[in-house]
Structure formats: C-alpha cells, structure tokens
Design an enzyme around this catalytic site. Structure first.
Site, PDB file in Angstrom:
ATOM      1  N   ARG A  37       5.224  10.892  -2.436  1.00  0.00           N
ATOM      2  CA  ARG A  37       4.950  10.553  -1.037  1.00  0.00           C
ATOM      3  C   ARG A  37       6.233  10.632  -0.199  1.00  0.00           C
ATOM      4  NH1 ARG A  37       4.776   4.439   1.107  1.00  0.00           N
ATOM      5  NH2 ARG A  37       4.126   4.921   3.222  1.00  0.00           N
ATOM      6  N   HIS A  49      12.680  -2.904   1.489  1.00  0.00           N
ATOM      7  CA  HIS A  49      12.164  -1.595   1.911  1.00  0.00           C
ATOM      8  C   HIS A  49      13.050  -0.505   1.346  1.00  0.00           C
ATOM      9  CE1 HIS A  49       9.436  -3.555   4.642  1.00  0.00           C
ATOM     10  NE2 HIS A  49      10.442  -4.307   5.026  1.00  0.00           N
ATOM     11  N   LEU A  50      12.420   0.568   0.921  1.00  0.00           N
ATOM     12  CA  LEU A  50      13.181   1.721   0.427  1.00  0.00           C
ATOM     13  C   LEU A  50      13.911   2.399   1.580  1.00  0.00           C
ATOM     14  CD1 LEU A  50      10.055   2.584  -1.484  1.00  0.00           C
ATOM     15  CD2 LEU A  50      12.207   2.735  -2.732  1.00  0.00           C
ATOM     16  N   SER A  51      13.184   2.606   2.666  1.00  0.00           N
ATOM     17  CA  SER A  51      13.778   3.268   3.831  1.00  0.00           C
ATOM     18  C   SER A  51      14.379   2.213   4.756  1.00  0.00           C
ATOM     19  CB  SER A  51      12.707   4.080   4.566  1.00  0.00           C
ATOM     20  OG  SER A  51      11.695   3.230   5.085  1.00  0.00           O
ATOM     21  N   HIS A 106       4.440  -4.644   9.001  1.00  0.00           N
ATOM     22  CA  HIS A 106       4.459  -4.553  10.461  1.00  0.00           C
ATOM     23  C   HIS A 106       3.219  -5.153  11.121  1.00  0.00           C
ATOM     24  CE1 HIS A 106       7.632  -1.921   9.195  1.00  0.00           C
ATOM     25  NE2 HIS A 106       6.772  -1.095   8.614  1.00  0.00           N
ATOM     26  N   ARG A 126       7.971   0.400  13.355  1.00  0.00           N
ATOM     27  CA  ARG A 126       8.456  -0.148  12.064  1.00  0.00           C
ATOM     28  C   ARG A 126       9.595  -1.153  12.267  1.00  0.00           C
ATOM     29  NH1 ARG A 126       5.967   3.292   8.235  1.00  0.00           N
ATOM     30  NH2 ARG A 126       5.675   5.361   9.103  1.00  0.00           N
ATOM     31  N   ARG A 150      13.799   4.191  11.970  1.00  0.00           N
ATOM     32  CA  ARG A 150      12.584   5.010  12.029  1.00  0.00           C
ATOM     33  C   ARG A 150      11.782   4.695  13.300  1.00  0.00           C
ATOM     34  NH1 ARG A 150       9.639   4.742   6.475  1.00  0.00           N
ATOM     35  NH2 ARG A 150       8.573   6.520   7.425  1.00  0.00           N
ATOM     36  N   GLU A 155      12.548  -9.740   1.246  1.00  0.00           N
ATOM     37  CA  GLU A 155      11.794  -8.576   1.737  1.00  0.00           C
ATOM     38  C   GLU A 155      12.576  -7.302   1.423  1.00  0.00           C
ATOM     39  OE1 GLU A 155      10.985  -8.840   5.955  1.00  0.00           O
ATOM     40  OE2 GLU A 155      10.563  -6.688   6.089  1.00  0.00           O
ATOM     41  N   PRO A 172       0.792  -1.226   0.000  1.00  0.00           N
ATOM     42  CA  PRO A 172       0.000   0.000   0.000  1.00  0.00           C
ATOM     43  C   PRO A 172       0.830   1.285   0.000  1.00  0.00           C
ATOM     44  CG  PRO A 172      -0.066  -1.039   2.157  1.00  0.00           C
ATOM     45  CD  PRO A 172       0.579  -2.026   1.213  1.00  0.00           C
ATOM     46  N   ASN A 173       0.300   2.254  -0.705  1.00  0.00           N
ATOM     47  CA  ASN A 173       0.844   3.618  -0.811  1.00  0.00           C
ATOM     48  C   ASN A 173       2.083   3.719  -1.694  1.00  0.00           C
ATOM     49  OD1 ASN A 173      -1.095   4.873   1.034  1.00  0.00           O
ATOM     50  ND2 ASN A 173      -0.070   3.687   2.620  1.00  0.00           N
ATOM     51  N   ALA A 179       3.285  -0.899   4.734  1.00  0.00           N
ATOM     52  CA  ALA A 179       2.792  -0.886   6.127  1.00  0.00           C
ATOM     53  C   ALA A 179       2.361  -2.270   6.607  1.00  0.00           C
ATOM     54  CB  ALA A 179       1.649   0.105   6.257  1.00  0.00           C
ATOM     55  N   ASN A 209       7.757  -5.833  -1.155  1.00  0.00           N
ATOM     56  CA  ASN A 209       7.775  -4.720  -0.208  1.00  0.00           C
ATOM     57  C   ASN A 209       6.341  -4.608   0.310  1.00  0.00           C
ATOM     58  OD1 ASN A 209       7.799  -2.399   1.248  1.00  0.00           O
ATOM     59  ND2 ASN A 209       8.808  -1.139  -0.307  1.00  0.00           N
ATOM     60  N   ASP A 212       1.293 -15.627   6.503  1.00  0.00           N
ATOM     61  CA  ASP A 212       0.756 -16.982   6.339  1.00  0.00           C
ATOM     62  C   ASP A 212       0.672 -17.383   4.864  1.00  0.00           C
ATOM     63  OD1 ASP A 212       0.589 -17.381   9.033  1.00  0.00           O
ATOM     64  OD2 ASP A 212      -1.589 -17.156   9.173  1.00  0.00           O
ATOM     65  N   TYR A 237      11.299   8.059   0.929  1.00  0.00           N
ATOM     66  CA  TYR A 237      11.099   7.089  -0.152  1.00  0.00           C
ATOM     67  C   TYR A 237      11.676   7.527  -1.501  1.00  0.00           C
ATOM     68  CZ  TYR A 237       7.931   5.419   3.441  1.00  0.00           C
ATOM     69  OH  TYR A 237       7.434   4.967   4.640  1.00  0.00           O
TER      70      TYR A 237
HETATM   71  C1  DQA Z   1       8.348   0.818   3.561  1.00  0.00           C
HETATM   72  C2  DQA Z   1       8.517   1.041   5.075  1.00  0.00           C
HETATM   73  C3  DQA Z   1       7.202   0.858   5.792  1.00  0.00           C
HETATM   74  O1  DQA Z   1       7.377   1.070   7.194  1.00  0.00           O
HETATM   75  C4  DQA Z   1       6.188   1.845   5.295  1.00  0.00           C
HETATM   76  O2  DQA Z   1       4.931   1.623   5.904  1.00  0.00           O
HETATM   77  C5  DQA Z   1       6.057   1.869   3.817  1.00  0.00           C
HETATM   78  C6  DQA Z   1       7.247   1.675   2.987  1.00  0.00           C
HETATM   79  C7  DQA Z   1       9.636   1.130   2.789  1.00  0.00           C
HETATM   80  O3  DQA Z   1       9.722   0.721   1.631  1.00  0.00           O
HETATM   81  O4  DQA Z   1      10.537   1.806   3.303  1.00  0.00           O
HETATM   82  O5  DQA Z   1       4.990   2.129   3.284  1.00  0.00           O
HETATM   83  O6  DQA Z   1       8.040  -0.547   3.344  1.00  0.00           O
END
Ligand code: DQA
Length: 146
Positions: free
Chosen positions: A19, A101-103, A81, A112, A108, A99, A11-12, A78, A75, A88, A24
């Site tokens: 964003r 993540h950009l950040s 977490h 997270r 953080r 897995e 998501p997002n 959210a 990725n 599952d 990111y």
């Molecule tokens: C994220 C890190 C997550 O905590 C966050 O909710 C995201 C992006 C990242 O790519 O850094 O939406 O997965």
C-alpha cells in the site's frame, strides 16, 4: 509480574508493503510485528498485537484489554483523524498511550494534521516508517519500568 503492552494497528495497515510504499514503506505488517515481538522478548515484556479495519473493533479491543495492558501503542491509521469513539475508549480505560504513524502526518494533506488522539497521548511518533513503532516500544519500555 511481566509488563504488558497492547499494540493496535488500524485500518488498511494489513496491506503494508504493497500500500502506497512511498508513504508507508515496503515492509509488511507481519515483519514489523515480528521485529516488535523480538524487541519485547529481549526486554521481558509481553506484547499483544491486533490489526483491524473496523472502528468498533478497536474500541472493543481497548475495552477487553483494559485490566491487562500497562501501556497501549496505537496507530489508529485513518481513524486518527476522525474517531471520537477511539478517543473516548482510550480516555475511559486510562491506560497510557503512545500514538504512532509511519508517515509524517504533518507533512501531508491538511486533513491529516488533526489527530483525535494526540492531546490525550503521552506522545506521538510520526514519520520514521517502521522505526516509528520501534521508537515507540523503546519509549514505552522506559515509561513502564520507571
Ligand atoms: C497513518 C497516517 C494516516 O493519515 C493514514 O490514514 C494511515 C496511516 C500512518 O501510519 O502514517 O492509514 O496512520
């Protein structure tokens, strides 16, 4: 048979570029996907990429691709977490997972720092911006061809 990698953005992430660029980056998801597709093509890998804002849809994509994918790069954003359902689903299909993540989720907020996925993943790449995805593909390539 060409090797196949499933990429899932949670998501997002459709809003990448606009964003919270301090976390990111300024690159759009479209541009990251294009670069990943180019890397895949150069390495003779078939890539399918999905983005969804819905937890259940992540589960369904994993189910639908369970006999197709050799490896999953995800990725979960959210849902990383919070989602026992995504965890599952990954456990159910038994496909190796990386897995991404950009950040750097560990630099953080404390909520997270917990990932529902990390302990069932082959590994985690977190904190390198869009490079995190390309590093994941590089690792994936080595894993699926050995
Ligand atoms: C994220 C890190 C997550 O905590 C966050 O909710 C995201 C992006 C990242 O790519 O850094 O939406 O997965």
């Amino acid at each position: 048979m060409r090797k196949k990698i499933l990429v899932i953005h949670g998501p997002n992430l459709n809003l990448l570029g606009e964003r919270e660029p301090e976390f990111y980056g300024k690159t759009s998801l479209e541009s990251i996907n294009k670069k990943m597709s180019d890397i895949a093509e150069k390495n003779n890998i078939v890539l399918e990429i999905y983005q969804t804002n819905y937890e259940g849809e992540i589960v369904e994509i994993i189910h639908k691709k369970r006999t197709w994918a050799d490896l999953i790069v995800i990725n979960p954003a959210a849902y990383t977490h919070t989602s026992i359902a995504v965890r599952d689903a990954l456990l159910a299909v038994k496909i190796p997972v990386i897995e991404v993540h950009l950040s750097n989720i560990y630099s953080r907020e404390s909520f997270r720092h917990k990932s529902m996925i990390s302990d069932i993943a082959l590994g985690v790449i977190s904190g390198f911006g869009e490079e995190s995805y390309f590093m994941a593909l590089d690792a994936a390539k080595k894993i699926i061809f050995t």
